[in-house]
Write a protein that holds these residues in place. Structure first.
Motif, PDB file in Angstrom:
ATOM      1  N   ALA A 128      25.185   8.486 -30.129  1.00  0.00           N
ATOM      2  CA  ALA A 128      26.265   8.842 -31.047  1.00  0.00           C
ATOM      3  C   ALA A 128      27.286   7.716 -31.172  1.00  0.00           C
ATOM      4  O   ALA A 128      27.721   7.373 -32.279  1.00  0.00           O
ATOM      5  CB  ALA A 128      26.949  10.127 -30.575  1.00  0.00           C
ATOM      6  N   VAL A 129      27.677   7.119 -30.048  1.00  0.00           N
ATOM      7  CA  VAL A 129      28.681   6.055 -30.066  1.00  0.00           C
ATOM      8  C   VAL A 129      28.133   4.814 -30.770  1.00  0.00           C
ATOM      9  O   VAL A 129      28.810   4.203 -31.616  1.00  0.00           O
ATOM     10  CB  VAL A 129      29.132   5.712 -28.630  1.00  0.00           C
ATOM     11  CG1 VAL A 129      30.003   4.457 -28.624  1.00  0.00           C
ATOM     12  CG2 VAL A 129      29.894   6.886 -28.017  1.00  0.00           C
ATOM     13  N   VAL A 130      26.918   4.424 -30.436  1.00  0.00           N
ATOM     14  CA  VAL A 130      26.320   3.228 -31.045  1.00  0.00           C
ATOM     15  C   VAL A 130      26.160   3.422 -32.549  1.00  0.00           C
ATOM     16  O   VAL A 130      26.471   2.527 -33.347  1.00  0.00           O
ATOM     17  CB  VAL A 130      24.957   2.919 -30.389  1.00  0.00           C
ATOM     18  CG1 VAL A 130      24.211   1.849 -31.183  1.00  0.00           C
ATOM     19  CG2 VAL A 130      25.158   2.448 -28.950  1.00  0.00           C
ATOM     20  N   ARG A 131      25.709   4.599 -32.952  1.00  0.00           N
ATOM     21  CA  ARG A 131      25.519   4.854 -34.382  1.00  0.00           C
ATOM     22  C   ARG A 131      26.855   4.912 -35.129  1.00  0.00           C
ATOM     23  O   ARG A 131      26.962   4.442 -36.272  1.00  0.00           O
ATOM     24  CB  ARG A 131      24.755   6.154 -34.583  1.00  0.00           C
ATOM     25  CG  ARG A 131      23.276   6.081 -34.211  1.00  0.00           C
ATOM     26  CD  ARG A 131      22.592   7.411 -34.467  1.00  0.00           C
ATOM     27  NE  ARG A 131      22.677   7.788 -35.871  1.00  0.00           N
ATOM     28  CZ  ARG A 131      22.660   9.041 -36.315  1.00  0.00           C
ATOM     29  NH1 ARG A 131      22.578  10.049 -35.454  1.00  0.00           N
ATOM     30  NH2 ARG A 131      22.735   9.307 -37.604  1.00  0.00           N
ATOM     31  N   ALA A 132      27.879   5.468 -34.494  1.00  0.00           N
ATOM     32  CA  ALA A 132      29.194   5.530 -35.139  1.00  0.00           C
ATOM     33  C   ALA A 132      29.763   4.129 -35.338  1.00  0.00           C
ATOM     34  O   ALA A 132      30.299   3.806 -36.404  1.00  0.00           O
ATOM     35  CB  ALA A 132      30.152   6.387 -34.311  1.00  0.00           C
ATOM     36  N   ALA A 133      29.662   3.301 -34.298  1.00  0.00           N
ATOM     37  CA  ALA A 133      30.152   1.926 -34.409  1.00  0.00           C
ATOM     38  C   ALA A 133      29.357   1.155 -35.464  1.00  0.00           C
ATOM     39  O   ALA A 133      29.919   0.413 -36.275  1.00  0.00           O
ATOM     40  CB  ALA A 133      30.064   1.227 -33.055  1.00  0.00           C
ATOM     41  N   SER A 134      28.040   1.340 -35.453  1.00  0.00           N
ATOM     42  CA  SER A 134      27.190   0.648 -36.419  1.00  0.00           C
ATOM     43  C   SER A 134      27.507   1.056 -37.845  1.00  0.00           C
ATOM     44  O   SER A 134      27.591   0.222 -38.745  1.00  0.00           O
ATOM     45  CB  SER A 134      25.718   0.935 -36.108  1.00  0.00           C
ATOM     46  OG  SER A 134      24.868   0.320 -37.057  1.00  0.00           O
ATOM     47  N   SER A 135      27.736   2.350 -38.064  1.00  0.00           N
ATOM     48  CA  SER A 135      28.056   2.816 -39.414  1.00  0.00           C
ATOM     49  C   SER A 135      29.395   2.282 -39.888  1.00  0.00           C
ATOM     50  O   SER A 135      29.662   2.228 -41.090  1.00  0.00           O
ATOM     51  CB  SER A 135      28.058   4.346 -39.462  1.00  0.00           C
ATOM     52  OG  SER A 135      29.158   4.882 -38.746  1.00  0.00           O
ATOM     53  N   ALA A 136      30.256   1.895 -38.928  1.00  0.00           N
ATOM     54  CA  ALA A 136      31.557   1.320 -39.262  1.00  0.00           C
ATOM     55  C   ALA A 136      31.495  -0.197 -39.416  1.00  0.00           C
ATOM     56  O   ALA A 136      32.506  -0.827 -39.751  1.00  0.00           O
ATOM     57  CB  ALA A 136      32.573   1.683 -38.179  1.00  0.00           C
ATOM     58  N   GLY A 137      30.328  -0.781 -39.128  1.00  0.00           N
ATOM     59  CA  GLY A 137      30.206  -2.227 -39.175  1.00  0.00           C
ATOM     60  C   GLY A 137      30.942  -2.911 -38.043  1.00  0.00           C
ATOM     61  O   GLY A 137      31.333  -4.079 -38.155  1.00  0.00           O
ATOM     62  N   ALA A 138      31.124  -2.195 -36.931  1.00  0.00           N
ATOM     63  CA  ALA A 138      31.868  -2.734 -35.784  1.00  0.00           C
ATOM     64  C   ALA A 138      30.915  -3.067 -34.648  1.00  0.00           C
ATOM     65  O   ALA A 138      29.958  -2.329 -34.382  1.00  0.00           O
ATOM     66  CB  ALA A 138      32.902  -1.708 -35.305  1.00  0.00           C
ATOM     67  N   GLU A 139      31.185  -4.167 -33.973  1.00  0.00           N
ATOM     68  CA  GLU A 139      30.427  -4.510 -32.772  1.00  0.00           C
ATOM     69  C   GLU A 139      30.809  -3.536 -31.657  1.00  0.00           C
ATOM     70  O   GLU A 139      31.972  -3.158 -31.525  1.00  0.00           O
ATOM     71  CB  GLU A 139      30.743  -5.937 -32.333  1.00  0.00           C
ATOM     72  CG  GLU A 139      30.321  -7.016 -33.315  1.00  0.00           C
ATOM     73  CD  GLU A 139      28.819  -7.171 -33.391  1.00  0.00           C
ATOM     74  OE1 GLU A 139      28.134  -6.800 -32.414  1.00  0.00           O
ATOM     75  OE2 GLU A 139      28.326  -7.650 -34.426  1.00  0.00           O
ATOM     76  N   LEU A 140      29.833  -3.145 -30.862  1.00  0.00           N
ATOM     77  CA  LEU A 140      30.119  -2.228 -29.766  1.00  0.00           C
ATOM     78  C   LEU A 140      31.126  -2.835 -28.796  1.00  0.00           C
ATOM     79  O   LEU A 140      31.934  -2.122 -28.193  1.00  0.00           O
ATOM     80  CB  LEU A 140      28.826  -1.862 -29.030  1.00  0.00           C
ATOM     81  CG  LEU A 140      28.914  -0.691 -28.049  1.00  0.00           C
ATOM     82  CD1 LEU A 140      29.364   0.582 -28.755  1.00  0.00           C
ATOM     83  CD2 LEU A 140      27.572  -0.464 -27.355  1.00  0.00           C
ATOM     84  N   SER A 141      31.111  -4.151 -28.681  1.00  0.00           N
ATOM     85  CA  SER A 141      32.049  -4.837 -27.767  1.00  0.00           C
ATOM     86  C   SER A 141      33.498  -4.700 -28.225  1.00  0.00           C
ATOM     87  O   SER A 141      34.421  -4.888 -27.435  1.00  0.00           O
ATOM     88  CB  SER A 141      31.683  -6.314 -27.652  1.00  0.00           C
ATOM     89  OG  SER A 141      31.735  -6.939 -28.930  1.00  0.00           O
ATOM     90  N   SER A 142      33.726  -4.393 -29.514  1.00  0.00           N
ATOM     91  CA  SER A 142      35.099  -4.236 -30.004  1.00  0.00           C
ATOM     92  C   SER A 142      35.623  -2.822 -29.809  1.00  0.00           C
ATOM     93  O   SER A 142      36.793  -2.555 -30.066  1.00  0.00           O
ATOM     94  CB  SER A 142      35.176  -4.603 -31.493  1.00  0.00           C
ATOM     95  OG  SER A 142      34.584  -3.590 -32.301  1.00  0.00           O
ATOM     96  N   VAL A 143      34.749  -1.889 -29.370  1.00  0.00           N
ATOM     97  CA  VAL A 143      35.170  -0.506 -29.110  1.00  0.00           C
ATOM     98  C   VAL A 143      35.877  -0.476 -27.760  1.00  0.00           C
ATOM     99  O   VAL A 143      35.254  -0.628 -26.712  1.00  0.00           O
ATOM    100  CB  VAL A 143      33.969   0.458 -29.127  1.00  0.00           C
ATOM    101  CG1 VAL A 143      34.414   1.864 -28.740  1.00  0.00           C
ATOM    102  CG2 VAL A 143      33.315   0.465 -30.505  1.00  0.00           C
ATOM    103  N   ARG A 144      37.177  -0.284 -27.798  1.00  0.00           N
ATOM    104  CA  ARG A 144      37.984  -0.394 -26.585  1.00  0.00           C
ATOM    105  C   ARG A 144      38.083   0.916 -25.809  1.00  0.00           C
ATOM    106  O   ARG A 144      38.456   0.924 -24.645  1.00  0.00           O
ATOM    107  CB  ARG A 144      39.402  -0.856 -26.951  1.00  0.00           C
ATOM    108  CG  ARG A 144      39.472  -2.240 -27.592  1.00  0.00           C
ATOM    109  CD  ARG A 144      39.297  -3.330 -26.563  1.00  0.00           C
ATOM    110  NE  ARG A 144      40.406  -3.340 -25.627  1.00  0.00           N
ATOM    111  CZ  ARG A 144      41.442  -4.192 -25.704  1.00  0.00           C
ATOM    112  NH1 ARG A 144      41.500  -5.074 -26.685  1.00  0.00           N
ATOM    113  NH2 ARG A 144      42.404  -4.159 -24.807  1.00  0.00           N
ATOM    114  N   ARG A 145      37.742   2.030 -26.451  1.00  0.00           N
ATOM    115  CA  ARG A 145      37.823   3.319 -25.750  1.00  0.00           C
ATOM    116  C   ARG A 145      37.010   4.369 -26.494  1.00  0.00           C
ATOM    117  O   ARG A 145      36.974   4.386 -27.724  1.00  0.00           O
ATOM    118  CB  ARG A 145      39.272   3.785 -25.616  1.00  0.00           C
ATOM    119  CG  ARG A 145      39.440   5.089 -24.831  1.00  0.00           C
ATOM    120  CD  ARG A 145      40.881   5.273 -24.419  1.00  0.00           C
ATOM    121  NE  ARG A 145      41.297   4.209 -23.515  1.00  0.00           N
ATOM    122  CZ  ARG A 145      41.799   4.392 -22.294  1.00  0.00           C
ATOM    123  NH1 ARG A 145      41.957   5.606 -21.827  1.00  0.00           N
ATOM    124  NH2 ARG A 145      42.167   3.376 -21.558  1.00  0.00           N
TER     125      ARG A 145
END
Length: 391
Positions: A128-145
């Motif tokens: 869920a987290v990886v897909r949400a970040a991917s759909s936002a065009g965000a690198e997982l490394s930029s997800v701070r929390r």
């Protein structure tokens, strides 16, 4: 006697000014350097230095120009959205919804998936987290929390789940496993508590530091906001109002066997459907039944009266202890009942106790748990990012 000079004061002032400027850019941006100076009370030179410092750190960016009178146009600045991201997750018994927001609070990615085909909570959350970040065009490394809203108890000391009635695979040790898997801070919070966070931000409790939220749906829960902060209790069980011993129903003596607790039997979704059937409203779900009673006008009054009497037992028990000025009815039943149900509960509580809280329906119609999770994550990440602007 000479004044004592506090070491590090200029650095602290810079940090405070930077934080104030960033908050203003979030609330009112884009802004020019001159306007930032006016709003913060800083000189033009200090405001320019501040903007340069934030720009160098990648926290603000130029987004355009403001035409003026004489001379060149002034540059407009805003918080750089991609400087950090957060993910909020609403975990239910049958599905998980995750959303990714940038640091400005804009939701830029959202996914939904079923949990019926798996019993691996780490895998569910990871996907869920990886897909949400991917759909936002965000690198997982930029997800701070990552903040997850779940039913059940969260230990205030460890942050781990200790009991989740509808999620038997969610247990102690899961928090560490998720943090190791995602390589980012992960936080659990009770789902009803997160709904209250969202209600305080943009719902019926805006501007109030003290209120309670009663969630009436498949389960019955309570969130307590005191002094602008959630009250969790010593074990995280504050607000588990479903276990309130009330008259008229059996009181289970061994909650570990997952027997339905007393107030849950009296006012949960199953009970709402049963009350509706007794009054001739045989709708599909609990919310549908309540809406049918409201649509029936006078004929639906007795069904709503009975439901209000039941809910008032839990609301009154809470209010004679906490005496809050406001009670918000949320969840599928609270939302469906609207003002018709809320007014009945308010009247009944005043009739059986010495307290007279205002009772109102939720002001939110879409995904309050997810919204609360994102807000909680954003508040924490902004503190981290905006609070570390001075090296």
């Amino acid at each position: 006697m000479s004044a004592t000079r506090l070491p590090g004061t200029p650095r602290l002032l810079r940090a405070l000014n930077d934080r104030a400027a960033l908050e203003l850019l979030l609330e009112r941006g884009p802004l020019t350097r001159a306007r930032l100076g006016e709003l913060t009370g800083l000189s033009k030179v200090t405001a320019s230095q501040l903007v340069e410092r934030l720009e160098e750190r990648g926290l603000v960016t130029r987004v355009g120009e403001q035409a003026g009178g004489r001379g060149p146009n002034a540059q407009l600045y805003a918080v750089r959205p991609g400087s950090a991201h957060v993910v909020g997750v609403d975990v239910g018994a049958e599905r998980v919804v995750a959303a990714c927001a940038d640091i400005t609070g804009a939701v830029i990615g959202r996914v939904e998936q079923s949990t019926r085909d798996t019993d691996d909570p780490v895998g569910v959350v990871h996907t869920a987290v990886v897909r949400a970040a991917s759909s936002a065009g965000a690198e997982l490394s930029s997800v701070r929390r990552v903040v997850l809203g779940t039913p059940g108890l969260v230990d205030p000391g460890t942050g781990d789940i200790t009991f989740a009635f509808n999620l038997p695979r969610w247990h102690r040790g899961l928090l560490a496993a998720l943090r190791e898997d995602l390589h980012t801070p992960v936080v659990f919070e009770n789902d009803v508590n997160l709904a209250a966070v969202a209600e305080a931000q943009s719902g019926a409790a805006q501007g109030l530091s003290d209120f309670v939220l009663v969630w009436v749906g498949a389960g019955v829960g309570l969130a307590i906001m005191l002094g602008g902060r959630l009250h969790h209790g010593s074990s995280g069980a504050a607000g588990e109002i479903g276990y309130l011993p009330v008259p008229g129903v059996p009181i289970p003596r061994d909650v570990s066997r997952r027997a339905k607790p007393a107030f849950q039997q009296l006012a949960g979704a199953d009970a709402v459907r049963a009350v509706a059937r007794e009054h001739g409203f045989d709708a599909g779900g609990a919310a549908d039944a309540v809406q049918a009673a409201i649509a029936a006008g006078t004929a639906g009054g007795p069904m709503l009266d009975e439901l209000a009497r039941r809910l008032a037992l839990g609301v009154a028990s809470t209010c004679v202890v906490l005496d809050p000025p406001l009670v918000v009815l949320a969840g599928e039943v609270g939302q469906a009942g609207g003002a018709a149900l809320a007014e009945r509960v308010q009247h009944e509580v005043a009739a059986i106790t010495l307290v007279r809280p205002r009772v109102v329906p939720t002001g939110l119609t879409e995904e309050p748990i997810l919204r609360g999770a994102l807000r909680t994550a954003l508040d924490a990440v902004r503190d981290e990012v905006f609070g570390s602007t001075v090296g």
